[in-house]
Design an enzyme around this catalytic site. Structure first.
Site, PDB file in Angstrom:
ATOM      1  N   LYS A   1      10.465   2.111   2.030  1.00 37.25           N
ATOM      2  CA  LYS A   1      10.285   3.143   3.572  1.00 37.25           C
ATOM      3  C   LYS A   1       9.402   2.212   4.709  1.00 37.25           C
ATOM      4  O   LYS A   1      10.298   3.093   5.852  1.00 37.25           O
ATOM      5  CB  LYS A   1       7.823   4.003   2.474  1.00 37.25           C
ATOM      6  CG  LYS A   1       8.663   4.997   2.221  1.00 37.25           C
ATOM      7  CD  LYS A   1       7.924   6.111   1.952  1.00 37.25           C
ATOM      8  CE  LYS A   1       5.867   5.475   1.871  1.00 37.25           C
ATOM      9  NZ  LYS A   1       5.029   5.203   1.002  1.00 37.25           N
TER      10      LYS A   1
ATOM     11  N   ARG B   1       0.519  13.196   1.708  1.00 36.33           N
ATOM     12  CA  ARG B   1       0.764  12.444   0.822  1.00 36.33           C
ATOM     13  C   ARG B   1       0.303  13.300  -0.130  1.00 36.33           C
ATOM     14  O   ARG B   1       0.688  13.051  -1.197  1.00 36.33           O
ATOM     15  CB  ARG B   1      -0.487  11.355   0.891  1.00 36.33           C
ATOM     16  CG  ARG B   1      -0.735  10.249  -0.182  1.00 36.33           C
ATOM     17  CD  ARG B   1       0.588   8.444  -0.237  1.00 36.33           C
ATOM     18  NE  ARG B   1      -0.093   7.981  -0.586  1.00 36.33           N
ATOM     19  CZ  ARG B   1       0.374   6.810   0.308  1.00 36.33           C
ATOM     20  NH1 ARG B   1       0.539   6.017   1.135  1.00 36.33           N
ATOM     21  NH2 ARG B   1      -0.622   5.718  -0.440  1.00 36.33           N
TER      22      ARG B   1
ATOM     23  N   ARG C   1       6.195  -7.925  -5.692  1.00 41.97           N
ATOM     24  CA  ARG C   1       5.637  -8.356  -3.775  1.00 41.97           C
ATOM     25  C   ARG C   1       3.950  -9.259  -3.024  1.00 41.97           C
ATOM     26  O   ARG C   1       3.632  -9.137  -3.701  1.00 41.97           O
ATOM     27  CB  ARG C   1       5.620  -6.572  -3.507  1.00 41.97           C
ATOM     28  CG  ARG C   1       5.321  -6.247  -1.641  1.00 41.97           C
ATOM     29  CD  ARG C   1       5.674  -5.096  -1.387  1.00 41.97           C
ATOM     30  NE  ARG C   1       4.539  -4.154  -1.511  1.00 41.97           N
ATOM     31  CZ  ARG C   1       4.454  -3.110  -1.461  1.00 41.97           C
ATOM     32  NH1 ARG C   1       5.299  -2.030  -0.892  1.00 41.97           N
ATOM     33  NH2 ARG C   1       3.989  -2.161  -2.408  1.00 41.97           N
TER      34      ARG C   1
ATOM     35  N   ARG D   1      -0.793  -7.556  -2.957  1.00 41.95           N
ATOM     36  CA  ARG D   1      -2.064  -6.922  -2.544  1.00 41.95           C
ATOM     37  C   ARG D   1      -2.932  -6.988  -3.904  1.00 41.95           C
ATOM     38  O   ARG D   1      -2.345  -6.254  -4.873  1.00 41.95           O
ATOM     39  CB  ARG D   1      -1.460  -5.829  -1.989  1.00 41.95           C
ATOM     40  CG  ARG D   1      -1.152  -5.797  -1.242  1.00 41.95           C
ATOM     41  CD  ARG D   1      -0.349  -4.703  -0.126  1.00 41.95           C
ATOM     42  NE  ARG D   1      -0.457  -3.537  -0.453  1.00 41.95           N
ATOM     43  CZ  ARG D   1      -0.134  -2.136  -0.204  1.00 41.95           C
ATOM     44  NH1 ARG D   1       0.781  -2.342   0.674  1.00 41.95           N
ATOM     45  NH2 ARG D   1       0.156  -1.014  -0.673  1.00 41.95           N
TER      46      ARG D   1
ATOM     47  N   ARG E   1      -0.659   4.444  -9.066  1.00 41.29           N
ATOM     48  CA  ARG E   1      -0.523   4.765  -8.395  1.00 41.29           C
ATOM     49  C   ARG E   1       0.944   5.251  -8.207  1.00 41.29           C
ATOM     50  O   ARG E   1       1.399   6.198  -7.436  1.00 41.29           O
ATOM     51  CB  ARG E   1      -0.297   3.238  -6.671  1.00 41.29           C
ATOM     52  CG  ARG E   1      -1.431   3.464  -6.691  1.00 41.29           C
ATOM     53  CD  ARG E   1      -1.163   1.360  -5.992  1.00 41.29           C
ATOM     54  NE  ARG E   1      -0.114   1.753  -4.716  1.00 41.29           N
ATOM     55  CZ  ARG E   1       0.784   0.586  -3.914  1.00 41.29           C
ATOM     56  NH1 ARG E   1      -0.016  -0.319  -4.482  1.00 41.29           N
ATOM     57  NH2 ARG E   1       1.097   0.256  -3.186  1.00 41.29           N
TER      58      ARG E   1
HETATM   59  P1  AMP Z   1      -0.339   2.675   0.661  1.00 42.96           P
HETATM   60  O1  AMP Z   1       0.153   1.198   2.181  1.00 42.96           O
HETATM   61  O2  AMP Z   1       0.999   3.617   1.686  1.00 42.96           O
HETATM   62  O3  AMP Z   1       0.347   2.005  -0.197  1.00 42.96           O
HETATM   63  O4  AMP Z   1      -1.374   2.603   0.762  1.00 42.96           O
HETATM   64  C1  AMP Z   1      -2.266   1.551   0.276  1.00 42.96           C
HETATM   65  C2  AMP Z   1      -3.530   3.046   0.127  1.00 42.96           C
HETATM   66  O5  AMP Z   1      -4.191   3.383   1.556  1.00 42.96           O
HETATM   67  C3  AMP Z   1      -3.431   3.797  -0.455  1.00 42.96           C
HETATM   68  O6  AMP Z   1      -3.277   3.653  -1.533  1.00 42.96           O
HETATM   69  C4  AMP Z   1      -4.640   4.836  -0.620  1.00 42.96           C
HETATM   70  O7  AMP Z   1      -5.691   4.294  -0.889  1.00 42.96           O
HETATM   71  C5  AMP Z   1      -4.489   4.901   0.895  1.00 42.96           C
HETATM   72  N1  AMP Z   1      -3.575   5.995   2.068  1.00 42.96           N
HETATM   73  C6  AMP Z   1      -2.459   5.747   2.274  1.00 42.96           C
HETATM   74  N2  AMP Z   1      -2.331   7.157   3.735  1.00 42.96           N
HETATM   75  C7  AMP Z   1      -3.250   8.075   2.691  1.00 42.96           C
HETATM   76  C8  AMP Z   1      -2.958   8.982   2.780  1.00 42.96           C
HETATM   77  N3  AMP Z   1      -1.872   9.655   3.535  1.00 42.96           N
HETATM   78  N4  AMP Z   1      -3.529   9.988   1.637  1.00 42.96           N
HETATM   79  C9  AMP Z   1      -5.130   9.464   1.429  1.00 42.96           C
HETATM   80  N5  AMP Z   1      -5.195   8.229   1.265  1.00 42.96           N
HETATM   81  C10 AMP Z   1      -3.901   7.010   1.611  1.00 42.96           C
END
Ligand code: AMP
Length: 220
Positions: free
Chosen positions: A20, A93, A127, A160, A171
């Site tokens: 993405k 999300r 990653r 990370r 996740r």
């Molecule tokens: P990502 O980089 O998109 O995988 O996001 C990393 C973390 O940020 C996720 O595991 C959540 O803890 C938080 N997060 C990111 N976007 C959202 C969202 N739209 N709603 C809730 N938590 C989010």
């Protein structure tokens, strides 16, 4: 940048590591759209140790979703400030967020980049990100020129916390649980397009661009 591309509002959906972020970046460069990645926004807040950062740190560490009210408030205020068209990556999300978004800022297109769970896990656990500039690498698919060091700024690459296997599996599970109703919601609105994410970056981008340009033409 054309007047029309300013207005485009695109949502990119996909499991963690579906590509993405990479595709959003390519699309943003090609069409002059703003790339808004909710995960990046939240990680920056944690890094800054802001009030918001302190409130959400634990959710991020554990790979849990930040509460909807907080997410909606932060992301919508960012969208509001943007004069350009936008690509949303990581938001919405869950269904509450999707409904909130559609009510406040209806989207033109929703693209789901699909990859299998097996492929996702391979990508996530390999990653590495730059501890300074955030550039993303992969041990096997996109290694840095010098092991463990960012090609761009020369800082150290790290994994990370939420990319470690146990949390990555959680996740992914959470993604599949929460994405189903969003997909249904957007399908009903006739906005959903599915992209095969297990192709080269170039081919995935070509597939995405075809759909986006068609939509852009329709809006003229
Ligand atoms: P990502 O980089 O998109 O995988 O996001 C990393 C973390 O940020 C996720 O595991 C959540 O803890 C938080 N997060 C990111 N976007 C959202 C969202 N739209 N709603 C809730 N938590 C989010």
């Amino acid at each position: 940048m054309s007047k029309n591309s300013k207005k485009l509002r695109i949502v990119l959906l996909g499991a963690p590591s579906s590509g993405k972020g990479t595709q959003a970046e390519l699309l943003s460069q090609k069409l002059g759209l703003k790339h808004l990645a909710s995960g990046d926004v939240f990680r920056q807040e944690v890094k800054k140790k802001s009030e918001l950062g302190k409130a959400i740190e634990d959710y991020l560490k554990k790979g849990k979703l930040v509460p909807d009210e907080l997410v909606n408030k932060v992301i919508i205020s960012k969208i509001r400030k943007t004069k350009k068209g936008i690509i949303l990556d990581g938001y919405p999300r869950d269904l509450t967020q999707a409904k909130f978004l559609e009510k406040n800022f209806p989207t033109d297109l929703v693209l789901e980049i699909k990859i299998s769970n097996k492929e996702a896990l391979k990508r996530i656990t390999g990653r590495r990100v730059c501890s300074y500039c955030g550039a993303v690498y992969h041990l096997k698919y996109k290694p840095p020129k010098k092991k463990g060091i960012c090609d761009i700024c020369g800082h150290k690459l790290v994994q990370r916390d939420d990319d470690r296997r146990g949390i990555a599996e959680k996740r992914l599970k959470l993604y599949h649980q929460t994405i189903k109703p969003i997909i249904k919601f957007y399908k009903r609105k006739d906005k959903l397009f599915i992209i095969n994410g297990e192709q080269s970056i170039k081919k995935v981008f070509q597939d995405i661009l075809k759909i986006v340009l068609r939509k852009k033409d329709e809006k003229k």
